[in-house]
Design a protein around this motif. Structure first.
Motif, PDB file in Angstrom:
ATOM      1  N   ILE A  32      -2.921   6.137   0.159  1.00  0.00           N
ATOM      2  CA  ILE A  32      -3.376   6.525   1.678  1.00  0.00           C
ATOM      3  C   ILE A  32      -2.584   7.603   1.836  1.00  0.00           C
ATOM      4  CG2 ILE A  32      -3.651   6.268   4.295  1.00  0.00           C
ATOM      5  CD1 ILE A  32      -4.122   3.264   3.584  1.00  0.00           C
ATOM      6  N   ILE A  33      -3.137   8.770   2.398  1.00  0.00           N
ATOM      7  CA  ILE A  33      -2.384   9.820   2.882  1.00  0.00           C
ATOM      8  C   ILE A  33      -2.383   9.884   4.360  1.00  0.00           C
ATOM      9  CG2 ILE A  33      -2.179  12.524   2.793  1.00  0.00           C
ATOM     10  CD1 ILE A  33      -3.908  12.601   0.332  1.00  0.00           C
ATOM     11  N   LEU A  34      -1.281  10.326   5.078  1.00  0.00           N
ATOM     12  CA  LEU A  34      -1.329  10.513   6.512  1.00  0.00           C
ATOM     13  C   LEU A  34      -0.776  11.514   6.690  1.00  0.00           C
ATOM     14  CD1 LEU A  34      -1.321   8.992   9.377  1.00  0.00           C
ATOM     15  CD2 LEU A  34       1.298   8.558   9.105  1.00  0.00           C
ATOM     16  N   GLU A  35      -1.608  12.444   7.472  1.00  0.00           N
ATOM     17  CA  GLU A  35      -1.128  14.058   7.814  1.00  0.00           C
ATOM     18  C   GLU A  35      -0.748  14.098   9.205  1.00  0.00           C
ATOM     19  OE1 GLU A  35      -3.903  17.212   6.749  1.00  0.00           O
ATOM     20  OE2 GLU A  35      -2.429  18.353   6.468  1.00  0.00           O
ATOM     21  N   ILE A  36       0.265  14.522   9.474  1.00  0.00           N
ATOM     22  CA  ILE A  36       0.755  14.644  10.885  1.00  0.00           C
ATOM     23  C   ILE A  36       0.823  16.195  11.107  1.00  0.00           C
ATOM     24  CG2 ILE A  36       2.357  14.283  12.441  1.00  0.00           C
ATOM     25  CD1 ILE A  36       3.502  11.906  10.461  1.00  0.00           C
ATOM     26  N   PRO A  37      -0.096  16.607  12.013  1.00  0.00           N
ATOM     27  CA  PRO A  37       0.034  18.132  12.230  1.00  0.00           C
ATOM     28  C   PRO A  37       1.278  18.769  12.942  1.00  0.00           C
ATOM     29  CG  PRO A  37      -1.372  16.895  14.065  1.00  0.00           C
ATOM     30  CD  PRO A  37      -0.656  15.807  12.929  1.00  0.00           C
ATOM     31  N   GLN A  38       1.121  19.904  12.954  1.00  0.00           N
ATOM     32  CA  GLN A  38       2.156  20.973  13.477  1.00  0.00           C
ATOM     33  C   GLN A  38       2.339  20.496  15.023  1.00  0.00           C
ATOM     34  OE1 GLN A  38       1.815  24.847  12.300  1.00  0.00           O
ATOM     35  NE2 GLN A  38       4.065  24.895  12.250  1.00  0.00           N
ATOM     36  N   ASN A  39       3.345  20.413  15.727  1.00  0.00           N
ATOM     37  CA  ASN A  39       3.567  20.207  17.169  1.00  0.00           C
ATOM     38  C   ASN A  39       3.080  19.024  17.431  1.00  0.00           C
ATOM     39  OD1 ASN A  39       4.515  22.930  17.168  1.00  0.00           O
ATOM     40  ND2 ASN A  39       2.664  23.825  17.427  1.00  0.00           N
ATOM     41  N   PHE A  40       3.106  17.880  16.864  1.00  0.00           N
ATOM     42  CA  PHE A  40       2.517  16.682  17.060  1.00  0.00           C
ATOM     43  C   PHE A  40       3.197  16.141  18.100  1.00  0.00           C
ATOM     44  CE2 PHE A  40       3.309  11.951  16.392  1.00  0.00           C
ATOM     45  CZ  PHE A  40       2.141  11.611  16.315  1.00  0.00           C
ATOM     46  N   PHE A  63      -4.309  12.480  10.710  1.00  0.00           N
ATOM     47  CA  PHE A  63      -5.215  12.671   9.814  1.00  0.00           C
ATOM     48  C   PHE A  63      -5.244  11.517   8.916  1.00  0.00           C
ATOM     49  CE2 PHE A  63      -6.954  14.219   5.631  1.00  0.00           C
ATOM     50  CZ  PHE A  63      -8.383  14.000   5.808  1.00  0.00           C
ATOM     51  N   LEU A  64      -6.144  10.759   8.280  1.00  0.00           N
ATOM     52  CA  LEU A  64      -5.840   9.459   7.625  1.00  0.00           C
ATOM     53  C   LEU A  64      -6.954   9.845   6.142  1.00  0.00           C
ATOM     54  CD1 LEU A  64      -5.826   6.135   9.032  1.00  0.00           C
ATOM     55  CD2 LEU A  64      -4.089   7.119   7.628  1.00  0.00           C
ATOM     56  N   ALA A  65      -6.417   9.868   4.954  1.00  0.00           N
ATOM     57  CA  ALA A  65      -7.351   9.894   3.564  1.00  0.00           C
ATOM     58  C   ALA A  65      -6.904   8.543   2.986  1.00  0.00           C
ATOM     59  CB  ALA A  65      -7.171  11.280   3.221  1.00  0.00           C
ATOM     60  N   ALA A  66      -7.994   7.965   2.618  1.00  0.00           N
ATOM     61  CA  ALA A  66      -7.624   6.659   1.701  1.00  0.00           C
ATOM     62  C   ALA A  66      -8.362   6.930   0.264  1.00  0.00           C
ATOM     63  CB  ALA A  66      -8.209   5.477   2.490  1.00  0.00           C
ATOM     64  N   ASP A  67      -7.682   6.411  -0.598  1.00  0.00           N
ATOM     65  CA  ASP A  67      -8.256   6.349  -1.926  1.00  0.00           C
ATOM     66  C   ASP A  67      -9.185   5.153  -1.894  1.00  0.00           C
ATOM     67  OD1 ASP A  67      -8.918   6.262  -4.531  1.00  0.00           O
ATOM     68  OD2 ASP A  67      -7.126   5.647  -5.209  1.00  0.00           O
ATOM     69  N   ALA A  68     -10.758   5.577  -2.113  1.00  0.00           N
ATOM     70  CA  ALA A  68     -11.482   4.357  -2.175  1.00  0.00           C
ATOM     71  C   ALA A  68     -12.007   3.856  -3.367  1.00  0.00           C
ATOM     72  CB  ALA A  68     -12.592   4.972  -1.341  1.00  0.00           C
ATOM     73  N   ILE A  69     -11.475   4.319  -4.519  1.00  0.00           N
ATOM     74  CA  ILE A  69     -11.438   3.509  -5.698  1.00  0.00           C
ATOM     75  C   ILE A  69     -11.466   2.233  -5.536  1.00  0.00           C
ATOM     76  CG2 ILE A  69     -11.012   3.441  -8.255  1.00  0.00           C
ATOM     77  CD1 ILE A  69     -10.980   6.412  -8.235  1.00  0.00           C
ATOM     78  N   ASN A  70     -10.172   1.533  -5.202  1.00  0.00           N
ATOM     79  CA  ASN A  70      -9.895  -0.032  -4.863  1.00  0.00           C
ATOM     80  C   ASN A  70     -10.379   0.274  -3.410  1.00  0.00           C
ATOM     81  OD1 ASN A  70      -9.095  -2.377  -4.497  1.00  0.00           O
ATOM     82  ND2 ASN A  70      -7.121  -2.089  -5.600  1.00  0.00           N
ATOM     83  N   VAL A  81       0.951  -1.206   0.105  1.00  0.00           N
ATOM     84  CA  VAL A  81      -0.039  -0.226   0.059  1.00  0.00           C
ATOM     85  C   VAL A  81       0.901   1.324  -0.038  1.00  0.00           C
ATOM     86  CG1 VAL A  81      -1.951   1.309   1.262  1.00  0.00           C
ATOM     87  CG2 VAL A  81      -1.876  -1.309   1.192  1.00  0.00           C
ATOM     88  N   ASN A  82       0.730   2.174  -0.946  1.00  0.00           N
ATOM     89  CA  ASN A  82       1.739   3.363  -1.153  1.00  0.00           C
ATOM     90  C   ASN A  82       1.043   4.468  -0.120  1.00  0.00           C
ATOM     91  OD1 ASN A  82       3.134   2.082  -3.158  1.00  0.00           O
ATOM     92  ND2 ASN A  82       1.530   2.325  -4.536  1.00  0.00           N
ATOM     93  N   VAL A  83       1.800   4.991   0.698  1.00  0.00           N
ATOM     94  CA  VAL A  83       1.528   5.832   1.740  1.00  0.00           C
ATOM     95  C   VAL A  83       2.120   7.194   1.356  1.00  0.00           C
ATOM     96  CG1 VAL A  83       0.890   6.342   4.068  1.00  0.00           C
ATOM     97  CG2 VAL A  83       1.374   4.026   3.544  1.00  0.00           C
ATOM     98  N   ALA A  84       1.402   8.232   1.270  1.00  0.00           N
ATOM     99  CA  ALA A  84       2.060   9.472   1.208  1.00  0.00           C
ATOM    100  C   ALA A  84       2.031  10.278   2.383  1.00  0.00           C
ATOM    101  CB  ALA A  84       1.292  10.322   0.052  1.00  0.00           C
ATOM    102  N   ILE A  85       3.197  10.638   3.197  1.00  0.00           N
ATOM    103  CA  ILE A  85       3.072  11.137   4.392  1.00  0.00           C
ATOM    104  C   ILE A  85       3.217  12.551   4.345  1.00  0.00           C
ATOM    105  CG2 ILE A  85       4.252  11.388   6.666  1.00  0.00           C
ATOM    106  CD1 ILE A  85       4.841   8.158   6.232  1.00  0.00           C
TER     107      ILE A  85
END
Lengths: 312, 372
Positions: free
Chosen positions: B96-104, B117-124, B47-51
């Motif tokens: 999938i995108i995993l977004e890590i906020p500032q001052n985590f 924050f997690l955002a997944a491509d739901a086409i597949n 699974v390809n993750v963009a961070i």
């Protein structure tokens, strides 16, 4: 007792919308070679299928060899031979395998009835290891006939056996039928070719599911009511159009190299009158002569009459 | 009986001469059994993750390493722009995108609480849902690591965590092949039995040989048996072939009794041949039969629980599923091969197949009588 007896058989398709056979009654004597002549779609195959127990008629009864086609279908299946219009043997079995297979289905063997098929079988025997699908049209026909004969049937049904077969094979085929007749087998054969009608003992002309005439070929020809004339000129296309407008004309149709015509009143000088009329229309090389009608002329007359009656 | 012998002899001759049919019967099942289980694999990997990292702290570094090391994910991109990551998703370079906020890191330590924050491509859908589920597991894991590290020194022993151990019964290594191969084998027997039998009978109709057969004194049951016995034998043969492939290629040895397996297949084949016969009585040529059989095969395949569990289906679909003979066969295959179920366990399915066999065959024979 007659071999085939058909009484008031009616068969419709498509919930009664298409009438294939309309109140047909017919009798075929034992050992007779009977021809059913008619154009495509006349109802020949439907009648064959009813007589071979493959189809049930809407109305009427029929017997084959004394057995009812509905009640005694089992007995009929044991004693008739049927050759459908379409080649229906196993194309992927060899000639010999097909024959052996059908023989064994009837509980017999090739050697048991070899006498009956010998004349025909010797012609295809050289190819007995060839698959049936690889045979030529005439060969297929012979094989199908062998398969239909292998159980020594009392009645043989041949549905358009010569359709799609070359002229020489056709002639041979009819000779074979004559030889089978000598063995006291009743044969009912259908054909769309009128020239084959003369080869039968009796014929029935069928059109649009109705019988037009049942008789010997000679009597059918003899019953032709008028004098028939053959007309010829250099330009056949032009003369056909001109004759069509001749006032005394009853019918005209192209027949070989001549036009066959009949006239409303058979006056004595009709030939000279017609010649004068045609010359006036600029036709050259005019030839008019009286001729004896053939079986085909009789059929053409019967068919046009029947369709005229239907129109009115 | 003598007639039947001749019919069978003829039938086998024809089958072995049919150059188109032979590979269908003998080669196709082998190829499918060798290829399909390898391809039909539902394990989600790569699974390809963009961070998207707005924090750039030690913690985020640890988190990213943990994700990368899990074996399921590939870090497709590492940036601080959500837009850039979304762009990758649009070009199908990331799932999938995993977004890590500032001052985590700071907030996590100070406030004991932080959100990612997690955002997944739901086409597949499969990749999307299973991927984010995996990712959530990794995050939870990371979370407990952090908590252990920070909380433990202050309140020693107060943290109680539940450790989970797995034990996969009947398929200890969760080997996907073990699950698929018996089911695909069931499917192959179905295809060969149902399809080929239907086509074969219709062929007699199409070529017109049935006309010639019908004017002979041959009895209907003889003709039907003459058609069914060869394909019954072929079905059993293919089944045996499949079991051998399962044994020597996939190392699957049925845990249950082979005899029970064959007993079930024997009855199942009768039901299936009844289906083939039924299709053939309703069609007038091979093309029609092909499409009708194909239509039902699709339903059989997709609804039999081969790929998706029947339990997951809505109620109406479960009803349809239970009305196909294949469903019960697939179930029994898995039960006997993997679980070692005995006849007592599969009694229900066995009787259902008997009912199928009786109903389908009676219907077919009834319709066959009617039409000729």
């Amino acid at each position: 007792m007659s071999a085939i007896k058909i009484e008031h058989i009616t068969k419709t398709y498509d919930k009664g919308n298409v009438t294939a056979l309309n109140d047909i009654s017919l009798e075929v004597a034992k050992g007779e070679l009977f021809g059913l002549i008619g154009p495509d779609g006349a109802g020949k195959s439907s009648l064959f299928r009813i007589l071979t127990t493959l189809l049930i008629a809407d109305k009427g009864t029929a017997t084959v060899d004394g057995f009812d086609v509905v009640k005694d279908y089992k007995q009929i299946r044991g004693c008739v031979g049927y050759m459908p219009g379409k080649f229906s043997l196993y194309q992927d079995l060899t000639v010999e395998e097909n024959l052996t297979f059908f023989a064994s289905l009837f509980g017999t063997s090739i050697s048991e009835n070899y006498d009956l098929i010998k004349d025909i079988y010797v012609q295809i025997e050289p190819f007995k290891t060839r698959r049936a699908g690889k045979l030529s049209g005439g060969m297929k026909q012979k094989l199908a006939l062998c398969c239909a004969l292998i159980h020594k049937p009392t009645v043989l049904f041949l549905d358009e056996p010569t359709t799609g077969v070359d002229a020489v094979s056709r002639k041979e085929f009819w000779e074979m039928l004559k030889r089978l007749k000598e063995q006291q087998i009743t044969i009912m054969v259908s054909t769309p070719y009128m020239d084959e009608a003369n080869l039968c003992e009796r014929i029935a002309l069928i059109q649009n599911g109705e019988l037009l005439s049942v008789d010997t070929p000679e009597k059918i020809v003899a019953s032709y009511p008028q004098q028939l004339y053959a007309v010829k000129a250099d330009n056949m296309h032009k003369i056909l159009n001109d004759v069509r407008f001749y006032e005394n004309l009853q019918s005209v149709y192209a027949f070989g190299e001549y036009l066959h015509t009949t006239f409303k009143n058979d006056e004595a000088q009709i030939e000279s009158k017609l010649t004068a009329y045609l010359q006036q229309k600029n036709n050259s090389g005019i030839e008019i002569k009286k001729i004896e009608p053939t079986i085909e002329d009789s059929f053409i007359r019967l068919m046009t009459e029947a369709s005229l009656i239907k129109q009115h | 009986m003598r007639t039947l012998k001749f019919l069978l002899r003829k039938e086998f001759k024809q089958i072995f001469r049919d150059k188109g049919l032979l590979p269908l019967i003998f080669i196709m099942p082998m190829i499918q059994l060798l290829v399909m289980p390898l391809a039909a694999n539902f394990d989600v990997k790569n699974v390809n993750v963009a961070i998207v990292d707005h924090d750039h702290s030690t913690y985020t570094q640890q988190l990213v390493n943990k994700i990368g090391a899990s074996g399921y994910f590939r870090i497709a991109n590492y940036s601080d722009s959500y837009k850039e990551a979304l762009h990758l998703v649009e070009h199908e370079k990331a799932d999938i995108i995993l977004e890590i906020p500032q001052n985590f890191e700071r907030n996590l330590i100070r406030e004991n609480n932080q959100k990612v924050f997690l955002a997944a491509d739901a086409i597949n859908g499969v990749k999307g849902s299973i991927g984010s589920a995996y990712l959530t597991t990794v995050l939870t894991d990371f979370n407990s690591d952090v908590r252990l590290k920070w909380v433990q020194p202050q309140r020693l022993g107060a943290v109680s965590t539940i450790g989970i151990d797995y034990s996969n019964w009947f398929n200890p290594l969760m080997d996907y092949h073990k699950f698929m191969v018996p089911a695909i084998l069931a499917l192959l027997v179905t295809m060969v039995g149902g399809f080929v039998a239907a086509l074969n009978i219709v062929r007699e109709k199409e070529i017109g040989t049935i006309e010639q057969i019908n004017v002979t004194p041959i009895k209907k049951w003889e003709f039907i048996l003459g058609k069914m016995i060869p394909f019954w034998l072929i079905g059993i043969f293919d089944f045996t072939l499949g079991l051998l492939i399962a044994r020597f290629v996939y190392g699957i040895i049925p845990v249950g009794s082979i005899a029970t397996l064959y007993l079930f297949v024997s009855v199942y084949m009768i039901a299936l041949l009844g289906f083939g016969l039924l299709v053939s009585t309703y069609s007038s040529n091979q093309l029609q039969a092909m499409f009708v059989a194909f239509f039902f095969m699709m339903i059989f395949i997709l609804m039999s629980g081969l790929f998706s569990p029947v339990e997951n289906m809505p109620q109406w679909a479960k009803v349809i599923s239970n009305l196909t003979p294949v469903t019960h066969f697939v179930e029994v295959m898995r039960m006997i091969v993997l679980k070692g179920s005995t006849f007592a366990n599969i009694k229900k399915q066995f009787f259902i197949e008997i009912i199928f066999a009786v109903v389908l065959n009676s219907w077919a024979i009834w319709n066959y009588r009617k039409t000729s």
